[in-house]
Design a protein around this motif. Structure first.
Motif, PDB file in Angstrom:
ATOM      1  N   VAL A 131      -6.534 -31.317  27.815  1.00 22.24           N
ATOM      2  CA  VAL A 131      -7.422 -32.535  28.253  1.00 22.24           C
ATOM      3  C   VAL A 131      -7.752 -32.142  29.751  1.00 22.24           C
ATOM      4  N   LEU A 132      -9.247 -32.186  30.004  1.00 23.32           N
ATOM      5  CA  LEU A 132      -9.818 -31.694  31.197  1.00 23.32           C
ATOM      6  C   LEU A 132      -9.920 -33.329  32.149  1.00 23.32           C
ATOM      7  N   ALA A 133      -9.288 -33.297  33.057  1.00 19.17           N
ATOM      8  CA  ALA A 133      -9.330 -34.424  34.186  1.00 19.17           C
ATOM      9  C   ALA A 133      -9.611 -34.192  35.509  1.00 19.17           C
ATOM     10  N   GLY A 134      -9.990 -33.044  35.730  1.00 16.89           N
ATOM     11  CA  GLY A 134      -9.911 -32.581  37.261  1.00 16.89           C
ATOM     12  C   GLY A 134     -11.248 -32.932  37.946  1.00 16.89           C
ATOM     13  N   GLY A 135     -12.122 -33.550  36.976  1.00 14.81           N
ATOM     14  CA  GLY A 135     -13.499 -33.705  37.662  1.00 14.81           C
ATOM     15  C   GLY A 135     -13.536 -34.843  38.893  1.00 14.81           C
ATOM     16  N   ARG A 136     -14.499 -35.270  39.470  1.00  5.76           N
ATOM     17  CA  ARG A 136     -14.441 -36.303  40.530  1.00  5.76           C
ATOM     18  C   ARG A 136     -15.123 -37.417  39.909  1.00  5.76           C
ATOM     19  N   GLY A 137     -15.617 -37.518  38.910  1.00  4.42           N
ATOM     20  CA  GLY A 137     -16.542 -38.752  38.385  1.00  4.42           C
ATOM     21  C   GLY A 137     -17.531 -39.332  39.259  1.00  4.42           C
ATOM     22  N   ARG A 138     -18.435 -38.288  39.981  1.00  2.00           N
ATOM     23  CA  ARG A 138     -19.193 -38.705  41.161  1.00  2.00           C
ATOM     24  C   ARG A 138     -20.188 -39.578  40.569  1.00  2.00           C
ATOM     25  N   ARG A 139     -20.897 -39.165  39.485  1.00  2.00           N
ATOM     26  CA  ARG A 139     -21.747 -40.155  38.981  1.00  2.00           C
ATOM     27  C   ARG A 139     -21.308 -41.569  38.517  1.00  2.00           C
ATOM     28  N   MET A 140     -20.032 -41.903  38.617  1.00  2.00           N
ATOM     29  CA  MET A 140     -19.619 -43.031  38.468  1.00  2.00           C
ATOM     30  C   MET A 140     -19.116 -43.854  39.949  1.00  2.00           C
ATOM     31  N   ILE A 177      -2.573 -31.300  30.507  1.00  2.00           N
ATOM     32  CA  ILE A 177      -3.569 -32.138  31.303  1.00  2.00           C
ATOM     33  C   ILE A 177      -4.056 -31.393  32.445  1.00  2.00           C
ATOM     34  N   SER A 178      -5.415 -30.974  32.502  1.00  2.00           N
ATOM     35  CA  SER A 178      -5.972 -30.194  33.395  1.00  2.00           C
ATOM     36  C   SER A 178      -6.316 -30.744  34.673  1.00  2.00           C
ATOM     37  N   PHE A 179      -5.559 -30.933  35.700  1.00  2.00           N
ATOM     38  CA  PHE A 179      -5.892 -31.745  37.181  1.00  2.00           C
ATOM     39  C   PHE A 179      -6.434 -30.816  38.027  1.00  2.00           C
ATOM     40  N   ARG A 180      -7.161 -31.180  39.211  1.00  2.00           N
ATOM     41  CA  ARG A 180      -7.748 -30.303  40.186  1.00  2.00           C
ATOM     42  C   ARG A 180      -6.490 -29.787  41.225  1.00  2.00           C
ATOM     43  N   PHE A 212      -3.165 -26.837  37.129  1.00  2.00           N
ATOM     44  CA  PHE A 212      -3.941 -27.321  38.095  1.00  2.00           C
ATOM     45  C   PHE A 212      -4.822 -26.058  38.452  1.00  2.00           C
ATOM     46  N   ASP A 213      -6.133 -26.347  38.960  1.00  2.00           N
ATOM     47  CA  ASP A 213      -7.243 -25.545  39.406  1.00  2.00           C
ATOM     48  C   ASP A 213      -6.978 -24.617  40.635  1.00  2.00           C
ATOM     49  N   THR A 214      -7.173 -23.276  40.319  1.00  2.00           N
ATOM     50  CA  THR A 214      -7.228 -22.394  41.299  1.00  2.00           C
ATOM     51  C   THR A 214      -8.290 -22.147  42.255  1.00  2.00           C
ATOM     52  N   GLU A 248     -11.284 -24.107  43.536  1.00  2.00           N
ATOM     53  CA  GLU A 248     -12.053 -25.675  43.872  1.00  2.00           C
ATOM     54  C   GLU A 248     -13.139 -26.264  43.234  1.00  2.00           C
ATOM     55  N   ASP A 249     -13.323 -27.349  42.829  1.00  2.00           N
ATOM     56  CA  ASP A 249     -14.469 -27.707  42.211  1.00  2.00           C
ATOM     57  C   ASP A 249     -15.477 -26.923  41.407  1.00  2.00           C
ATOM     58  N   ALA A 250     -14.745 -26.069  40.760  1.00  2.00           N
ATOM     59  CA  ALA A 250     -15.744 -24.838  40.062  1.00  2.00           C
ATOM     60  C   ALA A 250     -15.941 -25.561  38.510  1.00  2.00           C
ATOM     61  N   GLY A 251     -15.797 -26.640  38.172  1.00  2.00           N
ATOM     62  CA  GLY A 251     -16.263 -27.622  37.004  1.00  2.00           C
ATOM     63  C   GLY A 251     -15.268 -27.293  35.990  1.00  2.00           C
ATOM     64  N   PRO A 252     -15.547 -27.692  34.847  1.00  2.00           N
ATOM     65  CA  PRO A 252     -14.685 -27.646  33.508  1.00  2.00           C
ATOM     66  C   PRO A 252     -14.244 -26.479  33.047  1.00  2.00           C
ATOM     67  N   LEU A 253     -15.150 -25.352  33.220  1.00  2.00           N
ATOM     68  CA  LEU A 253     -14.532 -24.012  32.838  1.00  2.00           C
ATOM     69  C   LEU A 253     -13.190 -23.683  33.627  1.00  2.00           C
ATOM     70  N   GLU A 254     -12.969 -24.247  35.043  1.00  2.00           N
ATOM     71  CA  GLU A 254     -11.778 -23.751  35.636  1.00  2.00           C
ATOM     72  C   GLU A 254     -10.785 -24.399  34.837  1.00  2.00           C
ATOM     73  N   GLY A 255     -11.062 -25.513  34.519  1.00  2.00           N
ATOM     74  CA  GLY A 255     -10.081 -26.694  34.012  1.00  2.00           C
ATOM     75  C   GLY A 255      -9.497 -26.091  32.711  1.00  2.00           C
ATOM     76  N   ILE A 256     -10.561 -25.310  31.929  1.00  2.00           N
ATOM     77  CA  ILE A 256     -10.196 -24.808  30.719  1.00  2.00           C
ATOM     78  C   ILE A 256      -9.238 -23.510  30.960  1.00  2.00           C
ATOM     79  N   CYS A 276     -10.694 -30.716  25.360  1.00  2.00           N
ATOM     80  CA  CYS A 276     -11.564 -31.814  25.276  1.00  2.00           C
ATOM     81  C   CYS A 276     -11.868 -32.457  26.980  1.00  2.00           C
ATOM     82  N   ALA A 277     -12.833 -33.158  27.067  1.00  2.00           N
ATOM     83  CA  ALA A 277     -13.126 -33.828  28.419  1.00  2.00           C
ATOM     84  C   ALA A 277     -12.135 -34.825  28.142  1.00  2.00           C
ATOM     85  N   GLY A 278     -11.766 -35.366  29.498  1.00  2.00           N
ATOM     86  CA  GLY A 278     -10.856 -36.594  29.742  1.00  2.00           C
ATOM     87  C   GLY A 278     -11.584 -37.958  29.731  1.00  2.00           C
TER      88      GLY A 278
HETATM   89  N1  LIG Z   1      -9.556 -29.326  35.774  1.00  2.00           N
HETATM   90  C1  LIG Z   1     -10.788 -29.619  35.995  1.00  2.00           C
HETATM   91  N2  LIG Z   1     -11.480 -30.446  35.107  1.00  2.00           N
HETATM   92  C2  LIG Z   1     -12.951 -30.656  35.606  1.00  2.00           C
HETATM   93  C3  LIG Z   1     -13.554 -30.283  36.805  1.00  2.00           C
HETATM   94  N3  LIG Z   1     -15.008 -30.747  36.679  1.00  2.00           N
HETATM   95  C4  LIG Z   1     -15.068 -31.448  35.842  1.00  2.00           C
HETATM   96  N4  LIG Z   1     -13.761 -31.458  34.925  1.00  2.00           N
HETATM   97  C5  LIG Z   1     -13.603 -32.111  33.907  1.00  2.00           C
HETATM   98  O1  LIG Z   1     -14.434 -31.763  32.818  1.00  2.00           O
HETATM   99  C6  LIG Z   1     -15.022 -33.074  32.005  1.00  2.00           C
HETATM  100  C7  LIG Z   1     -16.258 -33.131  32.114  1.00  2.00           C
HETATM  101  O2  LIG Z   1     -17.157 -33.115  33.355  1.00  2.00           O
HETATM  102  P1  LIG Z   1     -17.967 -34.248  33.861  1.00  2.00           P
HETATM  103  O3  LIG Z   1     -18.386 -35.178  32.562  1.00  2.00           O
HETATM  104  O4  LIG Z   1     -18.952 -33.515  34.850  1.00  2.00           O
HETATM  105  O5  LIG Z   1     -16.955 -34.993  34.702  1.00  2.00           O
HETATM  106  P2  LIG Z   1     -16.804 -35.027  36.262  1.00  2.00           P
HETATM  107  O6  LIG Z   1     -17.215 -33.935  37.058  1.00  2.00           O
HETATM  108  O7  LIG Z   1     -15.676 -35.977  36.715  1.00  2.00           O
HETATM  109  O8  LIG Z   1     -17.974 -36.385  36.748  1.00  2.00           O
HETATM  110  P3  LIG Z   1     -19.234 -35.944  37.726  1.00  2.00           P
HETATM  111  O9  LIG Z   1     -18.559 -35.842  39.112  1.00  2.00           O
HETATM  112  O10 LIG Z   1     -20.005 -37.134  37.726  1.00  2.00           O
HETATM  113  O11 LIG Z   1     -19.987 -34.641  37.436  1.00  2.00           O
HETATM  114  C8  LIG Z   1     -14.443 -34.144  32.815  1.00  2.00           C
HETATM  115  O12 LIG Z   1     -13.231 -34.750  31.738  1.00  2.00           O
HETATM  116  C9  LIG Z   1     -13.756 -33.911  34.038  1.00  2.00           C
HETATM  117  O13 LIG Z   1     -12.675 -34.414  34.350  1.00  2.00           O
HETATM  118  C10 LIG Z   1     -12.866 -29.415  37.454  1.00  2.00           C
HETATM  119  O14 LIG Z   1     -13.362 -28.838  38.685  1.00  2.00           O
HETATM  120  N5  LIG Z   1     -11.444 -29.119  37.322  1.00  2.00           N
END
Ligand SMILES: Nc1nc2c(ncn2[C@@H]2O[C@H](COP(=O)(O)OP(=O)(O)OP(=O)(O)O)[C@@H](O)[C@H]2O)c(=O)[nH]1
Ligand SMILES: [Mg+2]
Length: 246
Positions: free
Chosen positions: A39-48, A80-83, A107-109, A111-119, A134-136
Motif C-alpha cells: 500500500v503506497l502511503a508515502g505521498g504528501r497529499g499536496r493537492r488536498m 505499507i510504503s511510507f516516505r 521506507f523510501d530511499t 526522497e519525493d521520487a513519487g509512487p515508483l520509489e514506493g513500489i 495500490c495507492a493508499g
Molecule cells: N512511498 C511513496 N509513496 C508515494 C510517493 N508519492 C506518492 N506516493 C503514493 O502514491 C499514491 C499515488 O500518489 P498521488 O495520488 O500523487 O498522492 P500524493 O503524492 O500523496 O498527492 P499529491 O501530493 O497531491 O500529488 C498515493 O497513495 C501516495 O501516497 C512517494 O514519494 N513515496
C-alpha cells in the motif's frame, strides 16, 4: 540517501508500445502461493493541502483501515510504503487494530521520487513473488478484483487493468519481483513514471476492465482521492453503496 532527485518528465503514459506476450498460465501453479500487498502511503497529499490521505476518514473509518480489511481477505502480508519513519508513527494507532495480521513497513530511499520509489521499496520488502500494489487513497479496493489480478499475473511478470479508453491502472495492479531491476533502470534513466518499467517487462497481462466490471460494475475499486472535491464524491459513492446493500 536524503537528497532530492530531479526527474525528467516522461512520455510513458502513451500506450502504443505494448509487449504483452502471453504465456499459458498453469492453474495448478499458484494455489498455495504466499501473496503480498503493497500500500503506497508515502505521498504528501499536496493537492488536498498536505494531508495524510490514507488517514482520511468517512463513516467512522479511515481509508487505510478499509484497505487493510479488504486486502487481508486475499493476501498473507501487507507492506505499507511510507516516505520515512516519522510518517509511520502517525499510522501506529490505526495499524495496532490489525495486530492479528502481518503488517510490515518500508521506507523510501529516494526522497519525493513519487509512487515508483514506493513500489520499489515495497517489492524489495515483499516476501512474495507477486504483490498487489495500490495507492493508499483508494477506499473501495475489492478483494475479488485483487484475486482476479493475482490469477491473471500467475506465471507472468505483471497484471494491470486496462480501461476502455486504453489507459492503465498501474497503481491497482499485481507485479512480480521482476519489476525491481526494471525500476532501477528507469531511475537510472531519470524516469519515474510507473509505466516505464512495466513496458520493459516481457510478460505483462493487460486485463480488460470489461472483465473487472463483472465483479465491480462501476469500477469503484479504482476510485482514488486527490482533491477535496474527490473526497466529497467518494463520500457520496459510499452512501450509494450503503443504500444498494439494503
Ligand atoms: N512511498 C511513496 N509513496 C508515494 C510517493 N508519492 C506518492 N506516493 C503514493 O502514491 C499514491 C499515488 O500518489 P498521488 O495520488 O500523487 O498522492 P500524493 O503524492 O500523496 O498527492 P499529491 O501530493 O497531491 O500529488 C498515493 O497513495 C501516495 O501516497 C512517494 O514519494 N513515496
Ligand atoms: Mg503525487
Amino acid at each position: 540517501m536524503g537528497g532530492k532527485t530531479n526527474f525528467k518528465k516522461t512520455d510513458t503514459g502513451k500506450t502504443e508500445v505494448i509487449k504483452a506476450e502471453i504465456k499459458e498460465a498453469d492453474p495448478e501453479e499458484d494455489k498455495t502461493k504466499f501473496r503480498s500487498a503493497v500500500v503506497l502511503a508515502g505521498g504528501r497529499g499536496r493537492r488536498m493541502g498536505t494531508v495524510e490521505k490514507a488517514l482520511l476518514e468517512f463513516e467512522g473509518k479511515t481509508i487505510i483501515e478499509r484497505l487493510l480489511e479488504s486486502l487481508f481477505r486475499v493476501v498473507d502480508e501487507v507492506i505499507i510504503s511510507f516516505r520515512d519513519k516519522k510518517q509511520e508513527e502517525k499510522f501506529r494507532s490505526v495499524i495496532e487494530k490489525f495486530s492479528a495480521h502481518e503488517i510490515r513497513f518500508c521506507f523510501d530511499t529516494l526522497e519525493d521520487a513519487g509512487p515508483l520509489e514506493g513500489i520499489r521499496a515495497g517489492l524489495l520488502e515483499s516476501r512474495a513473488e507477486y504483490s498487489f500494489v495500490c495507492a493508499g487513497d483508494m477506499p473501495f479496493v475489492d478483494s475479488r478484483v485483487v484475486y482476479l489480478l493475482f490469477e491473471k499475473a500467475s506465471g507472468h511478470d505483471a497484471a494491470l487493468p486496462k480501461r476502455e479508453d486504453g489507459k492503465f491502472e498501474p497503481l491497482h495492479a499485481v507485479y512480480s519481483k521482476k519489476m525491481i531491476p526494471e525500476i532501477e533502470k528507469a531511475f537510472e534513466n531519470g524516469r519515474c513514471s510507473v509505466l516505464t518499467p512495466v513496458f520493459e517487462m516481457k510478460y505483462v497481462v493487460f486485463v480488460e476492465v470489461s472483465e473487472i466490471r463483472e465483479i465491480d460494475p462501476e469500477l469503484r475499486s479504482f476510485a482514488n482521492i486527490n482533491t477535496a472535491d474527490e473526497m466529497q464524491r467518494i463520500i457520496e459513492l459510499s452512501g450509494k453503496k450503503e443504500k444498494s446493500l439494503n
